[in-house]
Motif scaffolding. Structure first.
Motif, PDB file in Angstrom:
ATOM      1  N   SER A 250      39.175  33.693  31.742  1.00 18.94           N
ATOM      2  CA  SER A 250      39.485  34.808  32.840  1.00 18.94           C
ATOM      3  C   SER A 250      39.019  34.503  34.099  1.00 18.94           C
ATOM      4  N   ILE A 251      37.812  34.011  34.230  1.00 19.63           N
ATOM      5  CA  ILE A 251      36.961  33.561  35.310  1.00 19.63           C
ATOM      6  C   ILE A 251      37.802  32.520  36.106  1.00 19.63           C
ATOM      7  N   ARG A 252      38.178  31.551  35.337  1.00 22.02           N
ATOM      8  CA  ARG A 252      38.742  30.389  35.783  1.00 22.02           C
ATOM      9  C   ARG A 252      40.060  30.633  36.311  1.00 22.02           C
ATOM     10  N   LYS A 253      40.865  31.463  35.467  1.00 19.83           N
ATOM     11  CA  LYS A 253      42.395  31.988  36.042  1.00 19.83           C
ATOM     12  C   LYS A 253      42.361  32.665  37.030  1.00 19.83           C
ATOM     13  N   CYS A 254      41.287  33.272  37.411  1.00 19.46           N
ATOM     14  CA  CYS A 254      41.256  34.331  38.392  1.00 19.46           C
ATOM     15  C   CYS A 254      41.640  33.645  39.873  1.00 19.46           C
ATOM     16  N   PRO A 255      42.382  34.117  40.936  1.00 15.58           N
ATOM     17  CA  PRO A 255      42.377  33.577  42.248  1.00 15.58           C
ATOM     18  C   PRO A 255      41.157  33.735  42.925  1.00 15.58           C
ATOM     19  N   GLN A 256      40.719  32.675  43.524  1.00 18.90           N
ATOM     20  CA  GLN A 256      39.559  32.474  44.092  1.00 18.90           C
ATOM     21  C   GLN A 256      39.550  32.880  45.564  1.00 18.90           C
ATOM     22  N   THR A 257      39.876  34.146  45.664  1.00 19.61           N
ATOM     23  CA  THR A 257      40.189  34.693  47.042  1.00 19.61           C
ATOM     24  C   THR A 257      39.157  35.877  47.200  1.00 19.61           C
ATOM     25  N   GLN A 258      39.153  36.364  48.445  1.00 21.72           N
ATOM     26  CA  GLN A 258      38.299  37.515  48.704  1.00 21.72           C
ATOM     27  C   GLN A 258      38.611  38.918  48.160  1.00 21.72           C
ATOM     28  N   LEU A 259      39.938  38.934  48.097  1.00 24.13           N
ATOM     29  CA  LEU A 259      40.447  40.092  47.324  1.00 24.13           C
ATOM     30  C   LEU A 259      40.229  40.226  45.795  1.00 24.13           C
ATOM     31  N   ALA A 260      40.001  38.995  45.388  1.00 23.94           N
ATOM     32  CA  ALA A 260      39.559  39.176  43.960  1.00 23.94           C
ATOM     33  C   ALA A 260      38.126  39.206  43.446  1.00 23.94           C
ATOM     34  N   SER A 261      37.318  39.398  44.592  1.00 21.51           N
ATOM     35  CA  SER A 261      35.959  39.393  44.237  1.00 21.51           C
ATOM     36  C   SER A 261      35.432  40.415  43.185  1.00 21.51           C
ATOM     37  N   GLY A 262      35.800  41.746  43.296  1.00 18.88           N
ATOM     38  CA  GLY A 262      35.664  42.820  42.459  1.00 18.88           C
ATOM     39  C   GLY A 262      35.857  42.484  41.113  1.00 18.88           C
ATOM     40  N   PHE A 263      36.977  41.834  40.731  1.00 21.22           N
ATOM     41  CA  PHE A 263      37.215  41.143  39.574  1.00 21.22           C
ATOM     42  C   PHE A 263      36.470  40.225  39.129  1.00 21.22           C
TER      43      PHE A 263
END
Length: 480
Positions: A250-263
């Motif tokens: 899940s951490i690797r697939k998550c988009p590494q952007t500021q909008l996804a910081s909470g996730f």
């Protein structure tokens, strides 16, 4: 206001191209511009008037959906009435594309959510669900998935978790039959989140087992959310190894952007708790840039500090410190919904404390162990130590008559056959890897090199298209 209307009209042009060419890259462009458009609508102060102008300009009077839209956004706009009359006469007999129709409904959803009109939005969502059943087109997949997101989000904000389930299950069945992978993946994540919020773990587990998640065709953001929820389910069901793998994915697939910081924060917290439950200690770099950074914001520092304190208590094996941390940050753990998982760490703290004591003392009484670990009684201490010996946590024995624990002498591991067996397994793995490599290289190509030339030409064409996409700034569309 006219600039916002023109911007929405440009989105309609892209949606028209997507409808004609059956190319979802145009829909992706529209969604990339949806965030700035959403903020500009709120900043304008009159978002409903802008949407009213768009509805009157786009929809003919005979369209079946125009009545529900005007009931939400209002009647005919008084601004630019002359041009509106011209546009209405031009489009009175025109047919509205399904992509444009659903996109307008999506804009109405977003505006009502930003204005806080949840009750009005909830009733409007019922109308949208009926409209979605009438459309079956592959260029609508991304728009339908986005619409279902706001439908599920509205029910969650209202606190109504049960009435949305039949609609989501019906949408899952319909999207699966239509091979709509984007909507299928989205609806599965919405159902898993709904079950986890109501603590229906068995239903969530059954959904994961009986459905096929479209991992390879769904977007990375949907895949990341899916693995996060599956990790949480496995952790609750005591399957920590599977939960750890899903959480890392899940951490690797998550988009590494500021909008996804909470996730990313939530996934990292869950990963910390799972590693502690597995008996491992997370690396210091997980907390170093968050809890101990003096330049970090208060929100970031306070979010990881409780988990750092829990990790320190587990590492030291101090049950008293663990109880103090648990009492101090109880509200934080309950807000993150990890409180029940952290309560399980009490046994890990006790095991760590017993291991430290067994390494420090050759012989120690059960009473002293009870005092050092802050346990309830000597009887419970004897039971805990016996269980630790049975589980292989420590190498010791208990003298029940005199009430003490005696640690066994540590043997030199290199004097046993364990290193030899481990080395033998590694040699076998390397030999099998070499054998498989030789088998794959033994037979030549059937085309005798002709296929290589053809693949080389195709590779040059792909490289040319990639360079062209970089120059035009459409690299994301090329990747899609």
């Amino acid at each position: 206001m006219s600039e916002l209307v023109n911007e929405i009209d440009q989105s309609f042009v892209l949606l028209g191209k997507a409808s004609v060419n059956f190319d979802n890259r145009y829909v992706s462009k529209v969604f990339r511009e949806l965030g700035p458009l959403r903020r500009n609508l709120v900043k304008s102060g009159k978002p409903l008037e802008v949407l009213s102008t768009v509805v009157n300009k786009t929809y003919p009077e005979s369209h079946p959906n125009v009545g529900a839209l005007r009931q939400i956004v209002g009647g005919s706009s008084t601004i630019e009435s002359d041009s509106m009359e011209i546009d209405n006469t031009e489009t009175s007999d025109a047919e509205i594309l399904p992509e444009i129709d659903l996109y307008v409904h999506l804009l109405v959803q977003v505006v009502l959510l930003d204005l806080g009109e949840l009750e009005k939005l909830d009733s409007f969502n019922n109308t949208i669900i009926d409209i979605l059943q009438n459309y079956n087109k592959r260029s609508l997949d991304f728009i339908q998935a986005k619409i279902w997101f706001y439908i599920a989000r509205t029910k969650e904000l209202i606190g109504d978790f049960l009435t949305i389930r039949p609609a989501l299950l019906n949408a899952l069945r319909t999207s699966t039959l239509r091979h709509d992978d984007e909507t299928t993946g989205s609806v599965i994540t919405f159902l898993l989140r709904n079950y986890l919020l109501t603590h229906d773990i068995n239903q969530a587990s059954n959904l994961v087992e009986k459905t096929v998640f479209p991992e390879h065709s769904a977007g990375n953001a949907i895949v990341a959310r899916y693995y996060y929820y599956v990790a949480k389910i496995h952790a609750i069901q005591l399957d920590y190894s599977s939960a750890h793998e899903c959480c890392i994915t899940s951490i690797r697939k998550c988009p590494q952007t500021q909008l996804a910081s909470g996730f990313i924060k939530s996934s990292s917290k869950l990963n910390i708790v799972i590693e502690l439950l597995m008996g491992d200690v997370p690396e210091l770099k997980v907390f170093k840039n968050n809890a101990n950074d003096a330049t970090a914001s208060n929100e970031v520092a306070s979010s990881f500090l409780p988990y750092f304190e829990v990790t320190r208590a587990v590492k030291l094996g101090d049950l008293k410190l663990f109880s103090e941390v648990l009492k101090k940050y109880e509200d934080v753990f309950k807000k993150d919904d990890y409180y029940t998982l952290i309560l399980r760490l009490r046994q890990n703290v006790i095991k760590t404390g017993i291991r430290i004591i067994s390494l420090s003392y050759a012989k120690i009484s059960l009473k002293d162990i009870c005092i050092k670990l802050h346990l309830d009684s000597e009887e419970s201490t004897e039971y805990i130590v016996s269980k630790a010996i049975r589980d292989g946590v420590i190498e010791a024995s208990i003298n029940h008559e005199h009430g003490y624990m005696q640690s066994k002498e540590l043997l030199d591991i290199y004097s046993t056959k364990l290193p030899q067996s481990e080395f033998n397994q590694r040699i076998k793995f390397c030999l099998s890897l070499r054998s498989d490599s030789v088998k794959s290289m033994r037979y030549p190509s059937i085309n005798d090199g002709k296929g290589d030339v053809k693949n080389g030409l195709e590779g040059k064409d792909d490289e040319f298209d990639l360079l062209k996409a970089i120059e035009e700034g459409d690299l994301d569309d090329f990747i899609d």
